[in-house]
Structures are given as structure tokens and as C-alpha cells.
Design a protein around this motif. Structure first.
Motif, PDB file in Angstrom:
ATOM      1  N   GLY A  14       0.714  -1.100   0.013  1.00  0.00           N
ATOM      2  CA  GLY A  14      -0.115  -0.044  -0.139  1.00  0.00           C
ATOM      3  C   GLY A  14       0.879   1.220   0.021  1.00  0.00           C
ATOM      4  O   GLY A  14       0.417   2.245   0.568  1.00  0.00           O
ATOM      5  N   ALA A  15       1.875   1.151  -0.642  1.00  0.00           N
ATOM      6  CA  ALA A  15       2.932   2.369  -0.868  1.00  0.00           C
ATOM      7  C   ALA A  15       2.269   3.516  -1.501  1.00  0.00           C
ATOM      8  O   ALA A  15       1.590   3.451  -2.500  1.00  0.00           O
ATOM      9  N   THR A  16       2.445   4.575  -0.870  1.00  0.00           N
ATOM     10  CA  THR A  16       1.970   6.022  -1.576  1.00  0.00           C
ATOM     11  C   THR A  16       2.800   5.926  -2.790  1.00  0.00           C
ATOM     12  O   THR A  16       2.520   6.189  -3.756  1.00  0.00           O
ATOM     13  N   LEU A  17       4.229   6.108  -2.803  1.00  0.00           N
ATOM     14  CA  LEU A  17       5.157   5.839  -3.848  1.00  0.00           C
ATOM     15  C   LEU A  17       6.258   4.865  -3.624  1.00  0.00           C
ATOM     16  O   LEU A  17       7.494   5.133  -3.097  1.00  0.00           O
ATOM     17  N   GLY A  18       5.886   3.653  -3.810  1.00  0.00           N
ATOM     18  CA  GLY A  18       7.127   2.637  -3.963  1.00  0.00           C
ATOM     19  C   GLY A  18       7.986   2.995  -4.773  1.00  0.00           C
ATOM     20  O   GLY A  18       7.701   3.032  -6.180  1.00  0.00           O
ATOM     21  N   GLU A  19       9.372   2.660  -4.687  1.00  0.00           N
ATOM     22  CA  GLU A  19      10.407   2.835  -5.633  1.00  0.00           C
ATOM     23  C   GLU A  19      11.588   2.160  -5.263  1.00  0.00           C
ATOM     24  O   GLU A  19      11.658   1.466  -4.041  1.00  0.00           O
ATOM     25  N   GLY A  20      12.757   2.047  -6.206  1.00  0.00           N
ATOM     26  CA  GLY A  20      14.055   1.609  -5.708  1.00  0.00           C
ATOM     27  C   GLY A  20      14.248   0.268  -5.401  1.00  0.00           C
ATOM     28  O   GLY A  20      15.150  -0.236  -4.609  1.00  0.00           O
ATOM     29  N   PRO A  21      13.520  -0.850  -5.974  1.00  0.00           N
ATOM     30  CA  PRO A  21      13.855  -2.064  -5.579  1.00  0.00           C
ATOM     31  C   PRO A  21      15.240  -2.484  -6.084  1.00  0.00           C
ATOM     32  O   PRO A  21      15.688  -2.223  -6.997  1.00  0.00           O
ATOM     33  N   ILE A  22      15.971  -3.180  -5.186  1.00  0.00           N
ATOM     34  CA  ILE A  22      17.222  -3.960  -5.373  1.00  0.00           C
ATOM     35  C   ILE A  22      17.415  -5.111  -4.682  1.00  0.00           C
ATOM     36  O   ILE A  22      16.864  -5.227  -3.494  1.00  0.00           O
ATOM     37  N   TRP A  23      17.968  -6.152  -5.327  1.00  0.00           N
ATOM     38  CA  TRP A  23      18.089  -7.508  -4.850  1.00  0.00           C
ATOM     39  C   TRP A  23      19.373  -7.500  -3.904  1.00  0.00           C
ATOM     40  O   TRP A  23      20.472  -7.067  -4.230  1.00  0.00           O
ATOM     41  N   LEU A  30      14.670  -8.517  -0.798  1.00  0.00           N
ATOM     42  CA  LEU A  30      14.529  -7.372  -1.824  1.00  0.00           C
ATOM     43  C   LEU A  30      14.483  -6.188  -0.848  1.00  0.00           C
ATOM     44  O   LEU A  30      13.672  -6.019   0.149  1.00  0.00           O
ATOM     45  N   TRP A  31      15.148  -5.085  -1.124  1.00  0.00           N
ATOM     46  CA  TRP A  31      14.890  -3.757  -0.329  1.00  0.00           C
ATOM     47  C   TRP A  31      14.345  -2.946  -1.463  1.00  0.00           C
ATOM     48  O   TRP A  31      14.492  -2.831  -2.467  1.00  0.00           O
ATOM     49  N   PHE A  32      13.283  -2.122  -0.781  1.00  0.00           N
ATOM     50  CA  PHE A  32      12.729  -0.756  -1.599  1.00  0.00           C
ATOM     51  C   PHE A  32      12.134   0.327  -0.640  1.00  0.00           C
ATOM     52  O   PHE A  32      12.376  -0.166   0.548  1.00  0.00           O
ATOM     53  N   VAL A  33      11.937   1.328  -1.253  1.00  0.00           N
ATOM     54  CA  VAL A  33      11.544   2.511  -0.390  1.00  0.00           C
ATOM     55  C   VAL A  33       9.864   2.836  -0.711  1.00  0.00           C
ATOM     56  O   VAL A  33       9.412   2.442  -1.945  1.00  0.00           O
ATOM     57  N   ASP A  34       9.114   3.541   0.389  1.00  0.00           N
ATOM     58  CA  ASP A  34       8.228   4.266  -0.012  1.00  0.00           C
ATOM     59  C   ASP A  34       8.579   5.623   0.096  1.00  0.00           C
ATOM     60  O   ASP A  34       8.676   6.114   1.312  1.00  0.00           O
ATOM     61  N   ILE A  35       8.856   6.473  -0.723  1.00  0.00           N
ATOM     62  CA  ILE A  35       9.386   7.879  -0.773  1.00  0.00           C
ATOM     63  C   ILE A  35       8.458   8.586  -0.023  1.00  0.00           C
ATOM     64  O   ILE A  35       8.969   9.409   1.188  1.00  0.00           O
ATOM     65  N   ASP A  44      11.401 -10.690   2.477  1.00  0.00           N
ATOM     66  CA  ASP A  44      11.873 -11.791   2.420  1.00  0.00           C
ATOM     67  C   ASP A  44      11.054 -12.567   1.536  1.00  0.00           C
ATOM     68  O   ASP A  44      10.127 -13.240   2.135  1.00  0.00           O
ATOM     69  N   PRO A  45      11.356 -13.213   0.340  1.00  0.00           N
ATOM     70  CA  PRO A  45      10.456 -13.896  -0.380  1.00  0.00           C
ATOM     71  C   PRO A  45      10.466 -15.333   0.002  1.00  0.00           C
ATOM     72  O   PRO A  45       9.425 -15.949  -0.054  1.00  0.00           O
ATOM     73  N   ALA A  46      11.409 -15.802   1.017  1.00  0.00           N
ATOM     74  CA  ALA A  46      11.469 -17.181   1.345  1.00  0.00           C
ATOM     75  C   ALA A  46      10.194 -17.496   2.614  1.00  0.00           C
ATOM     76  O   ALA A  46       9.640 -18.457   2.801  1.00  0.00           O
ATOM     77  N   ILE A 240      11.577  -2.008 -11.642  1.00  0.00           N
ATOM     78  CA  ILE A 240      11.634  -3.471 -11.542  1.00  0.00           C
ATOM     79  C   ILE A 240      13.097  -3.741 -10.910  1.00  0.00           C
ATOM     80  O   ILE A 240      14.037  -2.758 -11.075  1.00  0.00           O
ATOM     81  N   ALA A 241      13.113  -4.792 -10.327  1.00  0.00           N
ATOM     82  CA  ALA A 241      14.502  -5.432  -9.931  1.00  0.00           C
ATOM     83  C   ALA A 241      14.699  -7.034 -10.234  1.00  0.00           C
ATOM     84  O   ALA A 241      13.395  -7.745 -10.243  1.00  0.00           O
TER      85      ALA A 241
END
Length: 290
Positions: A14-23, A30-35, A44-46, A240-241
Motif C-alpha cells: 500500500g505504498a504511496t510511492l513505492g520505488e527503488g527495488p534492489i536485490w 529485496l530492499w525498496f522504499v516508499d518515498i 523476504d521471499p522465502a 523493477i529489479a
């Protein structure tokens, strides 16, 4: 490229502005941000779990370091994040308080190239910088209102820069001194397909670009030819990442920003993290030389 399966929600955000995914290959997450939500996320996909940390100001991107810490580009500059603490390492554009950091990528030489933008999305005050060791230098492209990227070709000899409001993806040679050469138009996103957002390059040299207001991700061949749009069930796809052990699992960040109440009701997964798999892997993550 063969899309294996259809895009599905990896985790509700439910991010307002999800961004910056990186493995993060070291931690297999996976890391990412909600600006606009001022959040740093770890997925953690596991286990399917999402952990979140409040970030300083507005975080635009995150990059894992070899020592286990993170670099986080927030509004004022580049921070080191370790043990729940954010420490400002490099202020960027302290004389332009209306700007913020927006996107970044690591070059094969270990330098981080990062972009800034006008937070009000009006003035052409955004630019690009190269952070290498303790040195942060301005790069040469013309100012933009909203910069996105950079992204690099597999050999690191070409940099792709996105001028979002002009719907333009530029390409420039990376010179021996670490500066970009003269930029040329690589591709332009057609009217009606949204605005190009964050770019990423896969191992075959194909450029992937998130489409804000475009309901998906666009793919361009190394010569700039449009290949296809991969559709998602939300309007605002930001970047994407490639992740997983074989780098064939794609993660896509999305945003609720700018959507009306009616649009949000029709897009219940806007702002969530999506995933799908492909048969051409991405490029291995690179730790910056910081």
C-alpha cells in the motif's frame, strides 16, 4: 524474452510511492522504499514477510554494501544505514532545498550514479552525480524536472538516463574519466503509455522501464527499438529489479500517488509489490566502492 506466468502480488504494501527495488544477494531479500511514506522496506521471499523502518525525510533509493550496511539516498543526501541508525555521509545540493534524491545505480567500477529532482515536479532543477569513494561530482547532462535512473549496459560502457516528463530515455557513452559523453535520444515512450520511470538493464542488454500511469513495464532492445509492454493490474509501475538465486524473478514496485478514490477502489493492489518470472536473467548486483 518469455514471461513465465502472470504478474502477481508478492506482498501487500500500500505504498504511496513505492520505488527503488534492489536485490540483496547476501541476505536473499529485496530492499525498496516508499518515498512519500518515509519507509525503508525489506521483503523476504522465502517467508513472504515484510519488515519496515522509518527513514529520514524522503528516501529515494537503497543500495546494499559489502559489509552488510546499506546506503540510502534520502532528500538531503546519501546516508549509511546500520543497526537502525541513519548517518548522513554526503549532502547533495544543499543549496537547492526544493530538490530531493530520486534514483540511483551502481556502475561496474563501483561508483554510484544518482539523480535529483524538483520535489514539486515543476522546475528543471534536477541533475546527476557520481559518488566514488569520498568524492561526489556533478555530471554533465542538461537539467531535468524529474530524473530517473541511471542504468548501465552489461559492459558498463553505456549509461541510460530518463527524462520522465519529456517521456525520453537518453543514452550516453561512459568515458574513461567516469563522466558521461554526449547524450542522445535512445527511445521515447509513446503518448498514451504513461511516463518512463526507473530503468534497469538485463543480462542481454534489454532496457526495462517502469511506466507511471502506463499500467506496466516497457522493454526496449539495445538499439532503442520498442519490444513490448508487460501489463500489470495497477496504473503506476515505478521500477523493477531482478532477484532470486538465478536473477530470473522480477519484482516491481508500484504507487498509489495521484490516484483518485474511485481509481484506488478499482485498483486495490496499487502500491503493492508485484512479482513474475522471466527466462532472461538480470545482472548480478554490484557493491559500491564506498
Amino acid at each position: 524474452m518469455a514471461l513465465i506466468g502472470t504478474p502477481e502480488v508478492a506482498v501487500t504494501v500500500g505504498a504511496t510511492l513505492g520505488e527503488g527495488p534492489i536485490w540483496d544477494a547476501q541476505r536473499k531479500c529485496l530492499w525498496f522504499v516508499d518515498i512519500k511514506g518515509h519507509r525503508l522496506h525489506r521483503f523476504d521471499p522465502a517467508t513472504g514477510t515484510l519488515e519496515s523502518t522509518e527513514a529520514p525525510e524522503e528516501p529515494g533509493w537503497v543500495v546494499p554494501l559489502a559489509d552488510g550496511a546499506l546506503l540510502v539516498g534520502a532528500k538531503a543526501g546519501v546516508h549509511r544505514f546500520e543497526d537502525t541508525t541513519f548517518t548522513l555521509l554526503h549532502a547533495v545540493e544543499p543549496d537547492v532545498p526544493g530538490n530531493r534524491l530520486n534514483d540511483a545505480a551502481v556502475h561496474p567500477d563501483g561508483s554510484i550514479w544518482l539523480g535529483t529532482m524538483d520535489n514539486a515536479e515543476e522546475a528543471p532543477s534536477g541533475g546527476y552525480y557520481r559518488l566514488h569513494g569520498s568524492s561526489c561530482t556533478a555530471l554533465s547532462p542538461e537539467p531535468m524536472v524529474i530524473t530517473n535512473g541511471p542504468a548501465f549496459s552489461p559492459d558498463g560502457r553505456t549509461v541510460y538516463l530518463v527524462d520522465t516528463l519529456e517521456r525520453a530515455i537518453l543514452a550516453a557513452p561512459v568515458q574513461a574519466d567516469g563522466q558521461p559523453g554526449e547524450a542522445r535520444l535512445f527511445a521515447r515512450v509513446p503518448e498514451g503509455m504513461g511516463y518512463p520511470d526507473g530503468p534497469v538493464v538485463d543480462s542481454s542488454g534489454v532496457v526495462w522501464v517502469g511506466l507511471f500511469s502506463g499500467w506496466g513495464v516497457a522493454r526496449f532492445a539495445p538499439n532503442g527499438t520498442f519490444i513490448e509492454r508487460i501489463g500489470l493490474p495497477v496504473a503506476n509501475v515505478t521500477k523493477i529489479a531482478f532477484g532470486g538465486d538465478d536473477l530470473r524473478t522480477v519484482y516491481a514496485t508500484t504507487a498509489r500517488k495521484g490516484l483518485s478514490g474511485e481509481e484506488l477502489a478499482a485498483q486495490p493492489h496499487a502500491g503493492d509489490l508485484f512479482t513474475f518470472t522471466v527466462d532472461v536473467p538480470g545482472l548480478p548486483p554490484i557493491h559500491p566502492a564506498i
